[in-house]
Design an enzyme around this catalytic site. Structure first.
Site, PDB file in Angstrom:
ATOM      1  N   ALA A   1       0.814  -1.215   0.000  1.00 23.69           N
ATOM      2  CA  ALA A   1       0.000   0.000   0.000  1.00 23.69           C
ATOM      3  C   ALA A   1       0.848   1.267   0.000  1.00 23.69           C
ATOM      4  CB  ALA A   1      -0.949  -0.003   1.193  1.00 23.69           C
ATOM      5  N   THR A   2       2.050   1.202   0.546  1.00 25.38           N
ATOM      6  CA  THR A   2       2.915   2.387   0.520  1.00 25.38           C
ATOM      7  C   THR A   2       3.221   2.766  -0.930  1.00 25.38           C
ATOM      8  OG1 THR A   2       3.912   1.792   2.638  1.00 25.38           O
ATOM      9  CG2 THR A   2       5.157   3.322   1.245  1.00 25.38           C
TER      10      THR A   2
ATOM     11  N   ASN B   1      -5.738   3.750  10.396  1.00 27.58           N
ATOM     12  CA  ASN B   1      -4.929   2.651  10.927  1.00 27.58           C
ATOM     13  C   ASN B   1      -4.698   2.734  12.426  1.00 27.58           C
ATOM     14  OD1 ASN B   1      -3.392   4.890   9.580  1.00 27.58           O
ATOM     15  ND2 ASN B   1      -1.761   4.032  10.843  1.00 27.58           N
TER      16      ASN B   1
ATOM     17  N   GLN C   1      -6.622  -0.612   5.429  1.00 30.47           N
ATOM     18  CA  GLN C   1      -7.191  -1.130   6.684  1.00 30.47           C
ATOM     19  C   GLN C   1      -8.605  -1.658   6.507  1.00 30.47           C
ATOM     20  OE1 GLN C   1      -5.883  -1.649   9.652  1.00 30.47           O
ATOM     21  NE2 GLN C   1      -3.892  -0.722   9.248  1.00 30.47           N
TER      22      GLN C   1
ATOM     23  N   SER D   1      -3.284  -3.618   0.595  1.00 29.20           N
ATOM     24  CA  SER D   1      -2.084  -4.321   1.030  1.00 29.20           C
ATOM     25  C   SER D   1      -2.439  -5.755   1.407  1.00 29.20           C
ATOM     26  CB  SER D   1      -1.489  -3.596   2.236  1.00 29.20           C
ATOM     27  OG  SER D   1      -0.357  -4.297   2.696  1.00 29.20           O
ATOM     28  N   ALA D   2      -1.661  -6.732   0.918  1.00 26.92           N
ATOM     29  CA  ALA D   2      -1.976  -8.143   1.191  1.00 26.92           C
ATOM     30  C   ALA D   2      -1.765  -8.510   2.657  1.00 26.92           C
ATOM     31  CB  ALA D   2      -1.118  -9.043   0.296  1.00 26.92           C
ATOM     32  N   HIS D   3      -0.717  -7.942   3.288  1.00 25.02           N
ATOM     33  CA  HIS D   3      -0.398  -8.421   4.638  1.00 25.02           C
ATOM     34  C   HIS D   3      -1.341  -7.902   5.708  1.00 25.02           C
ATOM     35  CE1 HIS D   3       1.851  -5.016   6.665  1.00 25.02           C
ATOM     36  NE2 HIS D   3       2.006  -4.609   5.422  1.00 25.02           N
TER      37      HIS D   3
ATOM     38  N   THR E   1       9.640  -7.216 -12.926  1.00 26.22           N
ATOM     39  CA  THR E   1       9.151  -8.593 -12.931  1.00 26.22           C
ATOM     40  C   THR E   1       8.203  -8.803 -11.760  1.00 26.22           C
ATOM     41  OG1 THR E   1      11.198  -9.311 -13.953  1.00 26.22           O
ATOM     42  CG2 THR E   1       9.865 -11.017 -12.870  1.00 26.22           C
TER      43      THR E   1
ATOM     44  N   CYS F   1       4.570   2.414  12.515  1.00 27.83           N
ATOM     45  CA  CYS F   1       5.607   3.245  11.904  1.00 27.83           C
ATOM     46  C   CYS F   1       6.126   4.272  12.895  1.00 27.83           C
ATOM     47  CB  CYS F   1       5.061   3.955  10.683  1.00 27.83           C
ATOM     48  SG  CYS F   1       4.036   2.877   9.698  1.00 27.83           S
TER      49      CYS F   1
END
Ligand SMILES: *Cc1c(COP(=O)(O)O)cnc(C)c1O
Length: 406
Positions: A74-75, A154, A182, A202-204, A242, A328
């Site tokens: 996401a960043t 967040n 989020q 974001s996947a995580h 890639t 962060c």
């Protein structure tokens, strides 16, 4: 029975679902092809897996697969959206509208643009964490090229009125980006219903792997976006490099699981969160909810415990993983800028603790956390010279009103 330590920091990251890992493993070994190598079976195998994952991610947010640009998270998606829209515009100096409580991954790119001559308006929020739509409308000028407002915060979990914000932006012909990291995979998000032009995922944050994410770019918006990473023209020329095939496969699996399981888990997660909040309120005085209760994702609780330093509380909560402020900002000692933006004092911001539940959280874990927090807060207050003043710290009138209205 609970297994210690307990993880209750799902805004920072979530556990990789074992089913996601299983889906990824073959793409870290035998299926190692480069999806751009379409002349042979190795490449085609990888390309097919990426295509399938793109469909799953698109389906989760009601998009078409051609509107998904895979990124490193996401960043990067926020950087691409914000810098890419500004770079593609002819207006100079151009103007971007965002919000004071956004994630650093939105605020820092905006700051960077500002140092290159772009004008940036950062809207304030009320004590509930919400922006004022009239204030948003007034902030938009003929030079405004982008409005960027997150779906769910967040730190405090507060959800902005995204569909209404999109309408204000659309009425003025301004592109609308939302940082949905989020929200996607945790609560229903539909890009058409919300009418957003760009959305970061974001996947995580949804039980997928770290280092992979996506930017949703509405088809009509693609010509109004310039790439920031060039070389090879991957992802419709919007993000070269890639592809991270195992990561993307895992992201696709996490999206499919979220599509199948999230809605069913929503009310359970919300009731566990409510149980946590009720536990603090009934057993402790001087607890303040930060931000609106009603306009909040079901997995978030952000509380300030009067006369307690958040860092001291986190240290004492040795077997419960929660955080004070964002992951962060945890490295710095600065009290949360998000909680301060609600009008809270530095002291109350410093006393804030963020609890993040997820679909794996159990009732036994919630009860353990309530007990532990109550014991630790009581002990720290007994040690504190300020504890005599505690009786003066009533409940927050704003919070009282919100709860009453629920
Ligand atoms: C976690 C998070 C990000 C950053 O996502 P990464 O994939 O870790 O780069 C951005 N915005 C919000 C709101 C987040 O919660």
């Amino acid at each position: 029975m609970v297994t210690l330590p307990i993880y209750m920091d799902s805004h920072a990251t979530t556990r990789l679902d074992p089913r996601v890992l299983d889906a990824m493993l073959p793409y870290l070994s035998e299926h190692f092809g480069n999806p751009a190598s379409r002349t042979h079976a190795f490449g085609r195998k990888a390309a097919a897996a990426v295509d399938a994952a793109r469909c799953e991610v698109a389906a989760l947010i009601g998009a078409r697969s051609a509107e998904i640009v895979f990124t490193s998270g996401a960043t990067e998606s926020n950087n691409l959206a914000i810098k890419g829209i500004v770079a593609a515009s002819d207006l100079r100096p151009c103007h971007v509208v965002t919000v004071i409580t956004e994630h650093r991954a939105v605020l820092d790119p905006c700051r960077q643009l500002e140092s290159n001559g772009c004008d940036v308006t950062r809207l304030p929020v009320g004590p509930d964490g919400l922006i004022d739509l009239d204030e948003l409308a007034r902030a938009i000028t003929p030079r405004t090229v982008l409005v960027s407002v997150m779906v769910a915060n967040n730190e405090i979990g507060v959800c902005q009125p995204i569909a209404a914000i999109a309408e204000v932006a659309a009425a003025r012909g301004v592109m609308f980006h939302t940082d949905a990291a989020q929200a996607v995979g945790r609560v229903p998000v539909d890009v058409d219903r919300l009418r957003v032009d760009l959305a970061s995922i974001s996947a995580h944050k949804m039980h997928g792997p770290k280092g992979v994410g996506a930017l949703y770019v509405r088809r009509q918006a693609q010509a109004r976006l310039t790439s920031i990473i060039d070389g090879g023209g991957h992802e419709h020329g919007l993000r070269s490099g890639t592809l991270n095939v195992p990561g993307i496969v895992g992201f696709g699996k996490a999206a499919a699981l979220a599509s199948a399981e999230t809605n069913g888990a929503l009310s359970r997660i919300a009731s566990l969160r409510d149980r946590l909040w009720a536990g603090f309120q009934t057993r402790l005085t001087g607890v303040h909810l930060n931000g609106s209760f009603k306009h909040r994702v079901p997995h978030n609780l952000n509380v300030s415990f009067a006369h307690i330093d958040g860092q001291a509380l986190l240290t004492a909560l040795d077997d419960v993983a929660v955080s004070s402020g964002s992951a962060c900002a945890s490295a710095t000692d600065e009290p949360s800028y998000v909680v301060q933006a609600l009008g809270a004092s530095k002291q109350r911001a410093r006393a804030s603790v963020r609890f993040g539940l997820d679909r794996e959280t159990t009732e036994a874990e919630v009860d353990y956390v309530i007990d532990k927090v109550v014991r630790v807060v009581t002990r720290l207050r007994d040690l504190s010279p300020l504890s005599d003043e505690l009786s003066e710290v009533g409940r927050d009138p704003v919070v009282e009103k919100q709860l009453g209205g629920r």
